[in-house]
Design an enzyme around this catalytic site. Structure first.
Site, PDB file in Angstrom:
ATOM      1  N   ILE A 122     -77.838 -15.073  35.721  1.00 29.54           N
ATOM      2  CA  ILE A 122     -79.078 -15.678  35.238  1.00 29.54           C
ATOM      3  C   ILE A 122     -80.249 -14.725  35.437  1.00 29.54           C
ATOM      4  CG2 ILE A 122     -80.739 -17.539  35.635  1.00 29.54           C
ATOM      5  CD1 ILE A 122     -78.400 -19.428  36.088  1.00 29.54           C
ATOM      6  N   ASP A 128     -82.579  -6.529  51.150  1.00 29.12           N
ATOM      7  CA  ASP A 128     -81.917  -7.733  51.655  1.00 29.12           C
ATOM      8  C   ASP A 128     -82.974  -8.822  51.671  1.00 29.12           C
ATOM      9  OD1 ASP A 128     -80.777  -9.804  53.064  1.00 29.12           O
ATOM     10  OD2 ASP A 128     -80.294  -8.626  54.847  1.00 29.12           O
ATOM     11  N   SER A 176     -82.873 -25.791  40.520  1.00 29.96           N
ATOM     12  CA  SER A 176     -81.589 -26.348  40.069  1.00 29.96           C
ATOM     13  C   SER A 176     -81.741 -27.829  39.774  1.00 29.96           C
ATOM     14  CB  SER A 176     -80.515 -26.152  41.144  1.00 29.96           C
ATOM     15  OG  SER A 176     -79.337 -26.860  40.829  1.00 29.96           O
ATOM     16  N   TYR A 229     -78.518 -25.617  50.130  1.00 31.39           N
ATOM     17  CA  TYR A 229     -78.946 -25.087  48.834  1.00 31.39           C
ATOM     18  C   TYR A 229     -79.931 -26.041  48.153  1.00 31.39           C
ATOM     19  CZ  TYR A 229     -78.529 -23.683  43.912  1.00 31.39           C
ATOM     20  OH  TYR A 229     -78.797 -23.307  42.615  1.00 31.39           O
ATOM     21  N   LYS A 237     -83.989 -25.607  47.121  1.00 36.75           N
ATOM     22  CA  LYS A 237     -84.542 -25.750  45.776  1.00 36.75           C
ATOM     23  C   LYS A 237     -85.659 -26.795  45.754  1.00 36.75           C
ATOM     24  CE  LYS A 237     -81.927 -22.625  44.015  1.00 36.75           C
ATOM     25  NZ  LYS A 237     -82.495 -21.325  43.581  1.00 36.75           N
ATOM     26  N   PRO A 278     -82.125 -24.817  35.925  1.00 36.20           N
ATOM     27  CA  PRO A 278     -80.933 -24.806  35.073  1.00 36.20           C
ATOM     28  C   PRO A 278     -79.938 -25.881  35.511  1.00 36.20           C
ATOM     29  CG  PRO A 278     -81.398 -22.620  36.012  1.00 36.20           C
ATOM     30  CD  PRO A 278     -82.220 -23.616  36.757  1.00 36.20           C
ATOM     31  N   LEU A 319     -75.602 -26.817  35.291  1.00 33.92           N
ATOM     32  CA  LEU A 319     -74.393 -26.082  35.635  1.00 33.92           C
ATOM     33  C   LEU A 319     -74.096 -25.054  34.544  1.00 33.92           C
ATOM     34  CD1 LEU A 319     -71.981 -25.753  37.561  1.00 33.92           C
ATOM     35  CD2 LEU A 319     -70.785 -27.499  36.207  1.00 33.92           C
TER      36      LEU A 319
END
Length: 233
Positions: free
Chosen positions: A21, A47, A126, A140, A144, A170, A172
């Protein structure tokens, strides 16, 4: 070598631009921006979980390119695990990459955006924030959600400086990172979308390109969902 005095092209910094993406976003923006990728394989290697390296990478962008007009934070760390066994160290690493890197980069780049009277900050989030599959993705999804909150607060705080802050969520999408997802799950998700078609990285990239430009001058503080109409809100 790039000469920061030789061009008036806007500079777009894309974290995670070596991924699917992020790479699609970088490619789409490259037509009318000088694109700088920040990640472990990028134009500036960093990093993103290390705050010292993140600050150094941001300083390197300004030193080499002279500016950052558009910041797209597409990099993300995903860690799965049972809720009751999830280690705090892993939780913190996810937040460092997904949330803290976004904060640190924004802090460094905003002053220049403010001076030029133009800026775009775009966080890739997400749709799982609204449709979580379970507690195994807690770190996660929490990260978000934090980015969505940051976009709203920064939009209010930076709007008077003509800096727009948005998020893109976005659904899946088939990428190397989602190879672990069974084909049956992809088919089920697609079947429940209002537009029952597979999602591609270009779907997200197209929206980001719009948000990065002058046509989105009145759009800020919003989270735009690119998931074929799976999540309606």
């Amino acid at each position: 070598m790039f000469d920061k005095a030789s061009t008036d092209r806007r500079v777009a910094v894309v974290t995670g631009g070596s991924g699917a993406i992020g790479g699609a976003i970088a490619a789409r923006l490259a037509s009318d921006h000088t694109v700088v990728v920040l990640d472990r394989r990028g134009d500036i290697v960093v990093d993103l979980g290390d705050p010292v390296e993140v600050r150094q990478a941001a300083a390197a962008v300004l030193d080499r390119y002279g500016r950052c007009d558009v910041l797209v934070h597409a990099a993300a760390m995903v860690a799965f695990g049972p809720f009751d066994e999830f280690e705090l160290e892993v939780w913190r690493q996810v937040q460092a990459v997904n949330v803290e890197a976004a904060l640190l980069l924004t802090q460094v780049f905003v002053p220049g955006m403010r001076d030029r009277g133009f800026g775009r900050v775009i966080f890739i989030v997400s749709n799982s924030y609204w449709r979580p599959p379970g507690a195994h993705m807690l770190a996660y999804i929490a990260s978000k959600g934090a980015l969505i909150g940051m976009a709203r607060a920064l939009a209010v705080g930076l709007g008077s400086d003509r800096i727009a802050v948005t998020a893109v969520a976005p659904g899946l999408t088939r990428t190397p990172a989602t190879d672990v997802v069974p084909a049956e799950e992809f088919a089920d998700v697609s079947a429940h979308q209002a537009l029952p078609r597979p999602l591609t990285p270009d779907d997200t990239a197209a929206l980001v390109a719009m948000l990065a430009g002058d046509d989105a001058a009145a759009l800020t503080g919003q989270t735009l969902t690119v998931d074929g109409g799976l999540v309606l809100r």
